[in-house]
Enzyme design. Structure first.
Site, mmCIF file in Angstrom:
data_model
loop_
_atom_site.group_PDB
_atom_site.id
_atom_site.type_symbol
_atom_site.label_atom_id
_atom_site.label_comp_id
_atom_site.label_asym_id
_atom_site.label_seq_id
_atom_site.Cartn_x
_atom_site.Cartn_y
_atom_site.Cartn_z
ATOM 1 N N HIS A 14 8.175 12.416 -29.115
ATOM 2 C CA HIS A 14 7.511 11.411 -28.285
ATOM 3 C C HIS A 14 7.882 11.516 -26.808
ATOM 4 C CE1 HIS A 14 11.228 8.922 -29.147
ATOM 5 N NE2 HIS A 14 11.030 8.598 -27.881
ATOM 6 N N SER A 52 16.191 8.746 -25.689
ATOM 7 C CA SER A 52 15.500 9.463 -26.764
ATOM 8 C C SER A 52 15.653 10.971 -26.615
ATOM 9 C CB SER A 52 14.014 9.131 -26.763
ATOM 10 O OG SER A 52 13.802 7.795 -27.156
ATOM 11 N N ASP A 66 9.453 13.476 -35.533
ATOM 12 C CA ASP A 66 9.705 13.100 -34.137
ATOM 13 C C ASP A 66 10.689 14.059 -33.469
ATOM 14 O OD1 ASP A 66 9.383 11.674 -31.806
ATOM 15 O OD2 ASP A 66 10.901 10.174 -32.294
#
Length: 441
Positions: free
Chosen positions: A180, A294, A214
């Site tokens: 992402h 992230s 992811d």
């Protein structure tokens, strides 16, 4: 409530050189042998199909025949060397053309930055950076910060874009991050940069991505000069064990936070509205993780990466209207990272296991298991005998409480593996064996 569809998209002998005729020494009483040519005439032997021994000559002399000299060793004709040289040149040219064709073929098959041997073809760091008795976050930070990068991904021709984190995987210049973080830039073919601890910026490109897990792997030639992080094991973690999170929260590069392992094997689903959800069998931690963390590494006190920071739980809006840390963060286990990165390096894409059945993934359940809503024809689920209405309570002996936990449990295995479902059907419990199918994602 939504349904999750696990259905695949359907599915001469060896000879010596001929010797010249033997001409014996000339004596006073010598006469030409019977049936032999007169002196001075050379006889051409017949064609050979196997080694030839000259016939023994017949003499008219009463004296024993003189012993012939040993036949001369074969000598290469003067015209043969140019022929050999020409043949070698021809082979070289052809070989070069074939080699170039093979290289072009490989280039067509492999993604940029890809490695056909996967993780076996790159230089990973395998030794723990720190001794087992280390309890210092300072030392962990000192070792891991040079291996952590900030990622700036632009898209839609706008600057800024998404900002996240990543870590150096190997000495070839590969970087691991979340899908992402780079998804929009990758789809929009926008530029991606990595920023090291010193603030140096390097161009990077996507080797491959997996929305399902992811995860993404990037490649930057300059990153080959950065030290790779050492990969550890999440299955060796214990609840309460100290861990350290690295990344660039809110764009603040080279940030370090610490905490503990709050839980293991936590089924979590992530994904923004309208995007494909990813299902994680996560390591939960209370180390502060915020937007921008992230893709950064979660590390134990031996300096080994045990997970990739991926998601946080929130209660709503935080400072400045952005959601922030409340002490509930989730990391993708490093075992899954190894599997997915290996697949991406080999082929540029990742494959995940499927069974070909639908289960409910929304709403509150009773924790009794995952109910099968439908089974698609010609799928692993159908071949195994799984039926609509079955309730799956265990996968290989591990408890399943709902649809999400079933999906997460399945995705911890690899396509082609056979696993056992404990199923309740009509009040009776039975075991069903399923060989997992595969989809790309």
């Amino acid at each position: 409530m939504t349904d999750h569809d696990e259905r695949p998209e359907h599915g001469a002998d060896e000879g010596t050189e001929p010797t010249q005729p033997i001409r014996p020494s000339v004596g006073d009483s010598w006469q030409p042998p019977v049936n032999q040519p007169p002196p001075g005439h050379w006889h051409t032997p017949p064609p050979l199909t196997r080694p030839m021994t000259p016939p023994a000559p017949t003499y008219l002399s009463p004296y024993p025949a003189a012993q012939p000299p040993a036949p001369p060793r074969g000598r290469v004709s003067h015209w043969l060397w140019p022929a050999v040289a020409g043949l070698a040149l021809m082979v070289g040219v052809v070989g070069g053309a074939v080699g170039a064709a093979l290289l072009d073929s490989v280039a067509d098959r492999e993604p940029t930055g890809g490695v056909s041997e996967g993780l076996q073809g790159v230089d990973l760091e395998t030794s723990p950076p720190l001794a087992g008795g280390n309890r210092s976050v300072v030392r962990v930070a000192d070792r891991l910060l040079p291996s952590t990068v900030q990622i700036v991904a632009e898209f839609d021709n706008t600057e800024g874009g998404a900002t996240g984190s990543g870590f150096v995987l190997d000495r070839q210049g590969h970087i691991v991050t979340n899908n992402h973080v780079v998804e929009s830039a990758a789809e929009g073919e926008g530029p991606i940069e990595i920023v090291d601890q010193e603030g140096n910026r390097y161009d990077a490109e996507v080797v491959g991505r997996s929305p399902v897990y992811d995860l993404a792997v990037l490649y930057s030639r300059e990153a080959a000069a950065l030290p790779p992080a050492a990969l550890g094991s999440s299955i060796e973690l214990s609840v309460g064990e100290p861990v350290v999170a690295f990344g660039s929260p809110l764009g603040l590069s080279s940030t370090v936070t610490s905490g503990i392992v709050s839980a293991l094997n936590r089924p979590v689903t992530t994904g923004e509205s309208g995007s494909d959800p990813s299902y994680i069998n996560a390591v939960q931690t209370d180390a502060a993780i915020n937007p921008g963390n992230s893709g950064g590494p979660l590390v134990n006190l031996r300096g080994l990466v045990v997970g990739v920071n991926s998601a946080i739980a929130t209660t709503g809006s935080g400072l400045g209207g952005d959601r922030g840390n409340i002490g509930v963060g989730f990391a993708i286990p490093i075992e899954q990272v190894r599997i997915t990165a290996d697949q991406i390096l080999k082929t540029g894409e990742a494959r995940y296991p499927v069974i070909g059945a639908k289960v409910k993934t929304g709403g509150s359940g009773d924790g009794a298991g995952a109910r099968i809503d439908s089974v698609m024809p010609d799928t692993p689920a159908a071949a195994s005998g799984l039926e609509e209405g079955d309730v799956v309570t265990e996968v290989n002996g591990e408890r399943v409480t709902d649809g999400i936990s079933l999906i997460v449990a399945i995705r911890t295995y690899r396509p082609g593996e056979t696993i056992e479902f404990t199923v309740v059907r009509g009040g009776d419990e039975q075991v069903v064996s399923i060989t997992l199918g595969a989809e790309v994602g």
